[in-house]
Design a protein around this motif. Structure first.
Motif, PDB file in Angstrom:
ATOM      1  N   LEU A  54       5.668  12.464  -2.859  1.00 58.85           N
ATOM      2  CA  LEU A  54       5.092  11.113  -2.535  1.00 58.85           C
ATOM      3  C   LEU A  54       6.204  10.339  -1.510  1.00 58.85           C
ATOM      4  CD1 LEU A  54       2.458   9.246  -3.350  1.00 58.85           C
ATOM      5  CD2 LEU A  54       4.094   7.946  -4.561  1.00 58.85           C
ATOM      6  N   THR A  55       5.237   9.717  -0.583  1.00 58.61           N
ATOM      7  CA  THR A  55       6.079   8.985   0.338  1.00 58.61           C
ATOM      8  C   THR A  55       5.233   7.809   0.491  1.00 58.61           C
ATOM      9  OG1 THR A  55       7.176  10.531   1.531  1.00 58.61           O
ATOM     10  CG2 THR A  55       6.909   8.377   2.545  1.00 58.61           C
ATOM     11  N   VAL A  56       5.680   6.431   0.076  1.00 58.60           N
ATOM     12  CA  VAL A  56       4.926   5.489   0.274  1.00 58.60           C
ATOM     13  C   VAL A  56       4.979   5.084   1.950  1.00 58.60           C
ATOM     14  CG1 VAL A  56       4.709   2.655  -0.155  1.00 58.60           C
ATOM     15  CG2 VAL A  56       5.376   4.464  -1.889  1.00 58.60           C
ATOM     16  N   THR A  57       3.803   4.918   2.369  1.00 57.78           N
ATOM     17  CA  THR A  57       3.553   4.978   4.057  1.00 57.78           C
ATOM     18  C   THR A  57       3.257   3.402   4.482  1.00 57.78           C
ATOM     19  OG1 THR A  57       1.339   5.505   3.965  1.00 57.78           O
ATOM     20  CG2 THR A  57       2.982   7.346   4.167  1.00 57.78           C
ATOM     21  N   GLY A  58       3.079   2.619   3.740  1.00 53.13           N
ATOM     22  CA  GLY A  58       2.562   1.248   3.987  1.00 53.13           C
ATOM     23  C   GLY A  58       1.975   0.228   2.834  1.00 53.13           C
ATOM     24  N   ILE A  59       2.317  -0.826   3.110  1.00 53.11           N
ATOM     25  CA  ILE A  59       1.993  -1.976   1.964  1.00 53.11           C
ATOM     26  C   ILE A  59       1.337  -3.309   3.142  1.00 53.11           C
ATOM     27  CG2 ILE A  59       2.675  -3.729   0.482  1.00 53.11           C
ATOM     28  CD1 ILE A  59       4.870  -1.960  -0.385  1.00 53.11           C
ATOM     29  N   ARG A  60       0.240  -3.660   2.692  1.00 52.46           N
ATOM     30  CA  ARG A  60      -0.397  -4.773   3.502  1.00 52.46           C
ATOM     31  C   ARG A  60      -0.805  -5.757   2.449  1.00 52.46           C
ATOM     32  NH1 ARG A  60      -5.868  -3.484   6.031  1.00 52.46           N
ATOM     33  NH2 ARG A  60      -6.881  -5.650   5.795  1.00 52.46           N
ATOM     34  N   THR A  61      -0.489  -6.878   2.642  1.00 48.37           N
ATOM     35  CA  THR A  61      -0.691  -7.926   1.792  1.00 48.37           C
ATOM     36  C   THR A  61      -2.087  -8.885   2.358  1.00 48.37           C
ATOM     37  OG1 THR A  61       0.793  -9.478   2.945  1.00 48.37           O
ATOM     38  CG2 THR A  61       1.682  -8.390   0.977  1.00 48.37           C
ATOM     39  N   LEU A  62      -2.679  -8.950   1.423  1.00 52.86           N
ATOM     40  CA  LEU A  62      -4.113  -9.753   1.398  1.00 52.86           C
ATOM     41  C   LEU A  62      -4.090 -11.179   0.553  1.00 52.86           C
ATOM     42  CD1 LEU A  62      -6.141  -6.493   1.639  1.00 52.86           C
ATOM     43  CD2 LEU A  62      -5.391  -8.039   3.626  1.00 52.86           C
ATOM     44  N   GLY A  63      -3.583 -12.231   0.883  1.00 52.78           N
ATOM     45  CA  GLY A  63      -3.512 -13.186   0.107  1.00 52.78           C
ATOM     46  C   GLY A  63      -2.379 -13.015  -1.070  1.00 52.78           C
ATOM     47  N   GLY A  64      -2.623 -12.857  -2.386  1.00 50.43           N
ATOM     48  CA  GLY A  64      -1.632 -12.654  -3.133  1.00 50.43           C
ATOM     49  C   GLY A  64      -1.746 -11.071  -3.788  1.00 50.43           C
ATOM     50  N   ASN A  65      -2.780 -10.231  -3.025  1.00 50.40           N
ATOM     51  CA  ASN A  65      -2.982  -9.096  -3.333  1.00 50.40           C
ATOM     52  C   ASN A  65      -2.239  -7.961  -2.201  1.00 50.40           C
ATOM     53  OD1 ASN A  65      -4.879  -9.686  -5.274  1.00 50.40           O
ATOM     54  ND2 ASN A  65      -6.331 -10.024  -3.785  1.00 50.40           N
ATOM     55  N   ALA A  66      -2.132  -6.859  -2.678  1.00 49.37           N
ATOM     56  CA  ALA A  66      -1.557  -5.998  -1.618  1.00 49.37           C
ATOM     57  C   ALA A  66      -2.221  -4.587  -2.038  1.00 49.37           C
ATOM     58  CB  ALA A  66       0.140  -5.762  -2.208  1.00 49.37           C
ATOM     59  N   MET A  67      -2.229  -3.881  -0.463  1.00 46.00           N
ATOM     60  CA  MET A  67      -3.008  -2.478  -0.406  1.00 46.00           C
ATOM     61  C   MET A  67      -1.566  -1.599  -0.185  1.00 46.00           C
ATOM     62  SD  MET A  67      -6.273  -3.192   1.253  1.00 46.00           S
ATOM     63  CE  MET A  67      -6.951  -1.615   0.622  1.00 46.00           C
ATOM     64  N   VAL A  68      -1.469  -0.807  -1.125  1.00 43.77           N
ATOM     65  CA  VAL A  68      -0.267   0.264  -1.119  1.00 43.77           C
ATOM     66  C   VAL A  68      -0.701   1.581  -0.763  1.00 43.77           C
ATOM     67  CG1 VAL A  68       1.676   1.255  -2.337  1.00 43.77           C
ATOM     68  CG2 VAL A  68       0.919  -1.169  -2.862  1.00 43.77           C
ATOM     69  N   THR A 128      -2.493  17.365   2.290  1.00 37.83           N
ATOM     70  CA  THR A 128      -1.897  15.856   2.216  1.00 37.83           C
ATOM     71  C   THR A 128      -3.016  15.106   1.629  1.00 37.83           C
ATOM     72  OG1 THR A 128      -0.621  16.285   4.144  1.00 37.83           O
ATOM     73  CG2 THR A 128      -0.992  13.956   3.425  1.00 37.83           C
ATOM     74  N   ALA A 129      -2.594  14.535   0.434  1.00 39.58           N
ATOM     75  CA  ALA A 129      -3.567  13.245  -0.113  1.00 39.58           C
ATOM     76  C   ALA A 129      -3.319  11.938   0.041  1.00 39.58           C
ATOM     77  CB  ALA A 129      -3.694  13.863  -1.754  1.00 39.58           C
ATOM     78  N   THR A 130      -3.929  11.319   0.522  1.00 38.13           N
ATOM     79  CA  THR A 130      -3.519   9.816   1.020  1.00 38.13           C
ATOM     80  C   THR A 130      -4.402   8.925   0.017  1.00 38.13           C
ATOM     81  OG1 THR A 130      -3.117  10.447   3.400  1.00 38.13           O
ATOM     82  CG2 THR A 130      -3.651   8.046   2.622  1.00 38.13           C
ATOM     83  N   SER A 131      -3.822   8.160  -0.731  1.00 38.76           N
ATOM     84  CA  SER A 131      -4.524   7.087  -1.561  1.00 38.76           C
ATOM     85  C   SER A 131      -3.779   5.708  -1.259  1.00 38.76           C
ATOM     86  CB  SER A 131      -3.774   7.245  -2.981  1.00 38.76           C
ATOM     87  OG  SER A 131      -4.278   8.172  -3.693  1.00 38.76           O
ATOM     88  N   VAL A 132      -4.926   4.781  -1.445  1.00 40.96           N
ATOM     89  CA  VAL A 132      -4.672   3.351  -1.387  1.00 40.96           C
ATOM     90  C   VAL A 132      -4.856   2.736  -2.432  1.00 40.96           C
ATOM     91  CG1 VAL A 132      -5.425   1.220  -0.033  1.00 40.96           C
ATOM     92  CG2 VAL A 132      -5.562   3.572   1.239  1.00 40.96           C
ATOM     93  N   LEU A 133      -3.990   1.989  -2.901  1.00 36.78           N
ATOM     94  CA  LEU A 133      -4.038   1.442  -4.227  1.00 36.78           C
ATOM     95  C   LEU A 133      -4.071  -0.189  -3.989  1.00 36.78           C
ATOM     96  CD1 LEU A 133      -1.224   3.204  -6.437  1.00 36.78           C
ATOM     97  CD2 LEU A 133      -3.880   3.532  -6.208  1.00 36.78           C
ATOM     98  N   LEU A 134      -5.171  -0.941  -4.455  1.00 34.00           N
ATOM     99  CA  LEU A 134      -5.351  -2.281  -4.388  1.00 34.00           C
ATOM    100  C   LEU A 134      -4.686  -2.974  -5.495  1.00 34.00           C
ATOM    101  CD1 LEU A 134      -6.344  -5.031  -3.203  1.00 34.00           C
ATOM    102  CD2 LEU A 134      -8.415  -4.454  -4.156  1.00 34.00           C
ATOM    103  N   VAL A 135      -3.639  -3.703  -5.195  1.00 33.58           N
ATOM    104  CA  VAL A 135      -2.842  -4.209  -6.346  1.00 33.58           C
ATOM    105  C   VAL A 135      -2.965  -5.804  -6.431  1.00 33.58           C
ATOM    106  CG1 VAL A 135      -0.414  -4.584  -7.409  1.00 33.58           C
ATOM    107  CG2 VAL A 135      -0.915  -2.654  -6.211  1.00 33.58           C
TER     108      VAL A 135
END
Length: 149
Positions: free
Chosen positions: A107-121, A137-144
Motif C-alpha cells: 500500500l501507498t497513500v497517494t493523496g489526502i484532500r480535506t473538505l471542511g473537517g473531513n478528509a478523503m484519503v 492495482t486496487a485504489t480506495s478512497v476513504l472518507l474520514v
C-alpha cells in the motif's frame, strides 16, 4: 486529531502472501452474484485458458483489505475507524486473479484532500503474484469524518 497529512507518500510493508483458494473464489462469486461458470467450475475456467476458477473482479478487495488494515492501525494516522466510510473503489488489472495465485500487496497513500473537517484519503495497493508480476492495482478512497476524535 485530524488525518495526518504526512501519510501522503507513505509506503507500507508488503503483506504476507495470500493463497487464493478455489472455495474462497466460489464463496465470493456467490456473495456478489457472479454467476458465470468460470467463477465456480474449474473445467469452464480451463476452457477459457485459465489454470483454475477465475475470481470476480472485486475479489482483489480481499487482498487489498490486508493493506487497509495496516493504514487503519497506523498510530499516527489520525484515522478513527468509526468515522470512516469507504467512498470509492477502482481496479486496474493486468490479468485476472485465479485460484492458486499467491498474492502480495503493498500500500501507498497517494493523496489526502480535506473538505471542511473531513478528509478523503486515497491509497493504491499494488498486488503482485509469487513471481513479482503485477496482477492488479486496487485504489480506495476513504472518507474520514470529524466524529469524536
Amino acid at each position: 486529531m485530524p488525518v495526518n497529512p504526512e501519510l501522503v507518500g507513505r509506503d507500507f510493508a508488503p503483506t504476507a502472501p495470500y493463497l487464493v483458494g478455489r472455495e474462497k473464489v466460489r464463496e465470493f462469486a456467490r456473495a456478489v452474484f457472479a454467476t458465470d461458470p468460470q467463477h465456480t467450475d474449474p473445467a469452464a475456467a480451463q476452457a477459457l485458458g485459465y489454470a483454475d476458477v477465475v475470481a470476480p473482479p472485486t475479489f482483489a478487495m480481499v487482498v487489498q483489505d490486508l493493506t487497509l488494515q495496516q493504514l487503519l492501525s497506523e498510530p499516527d494516522s489520525g484515522i478513527v475507524l468509526q468515522n470512516v466510510l469507504h467512498a470509492e473503489q477502482r481496479f486496474r488489472y493486468t490479468r485476472p486473479i485465479v485460484a492458486g495465485d499467491e498474492l502480495t500487496a503493498r500500500l501507498t497513500v497517494t493523496g489526502i484532500r480535506t473538505l471542511g473537517g473531513n478528509a478523503m484519503v486515497t491509497s493504491d495497493a499494488e498486488i503482485t503474484d509469487a513471481a513479482g508480476d503485477h496482477v492488479v492495482t486496487a485504489t480506495s478512497v476513504l472518507l474520514v469524518g470529524e466524529g469524536d476524535r
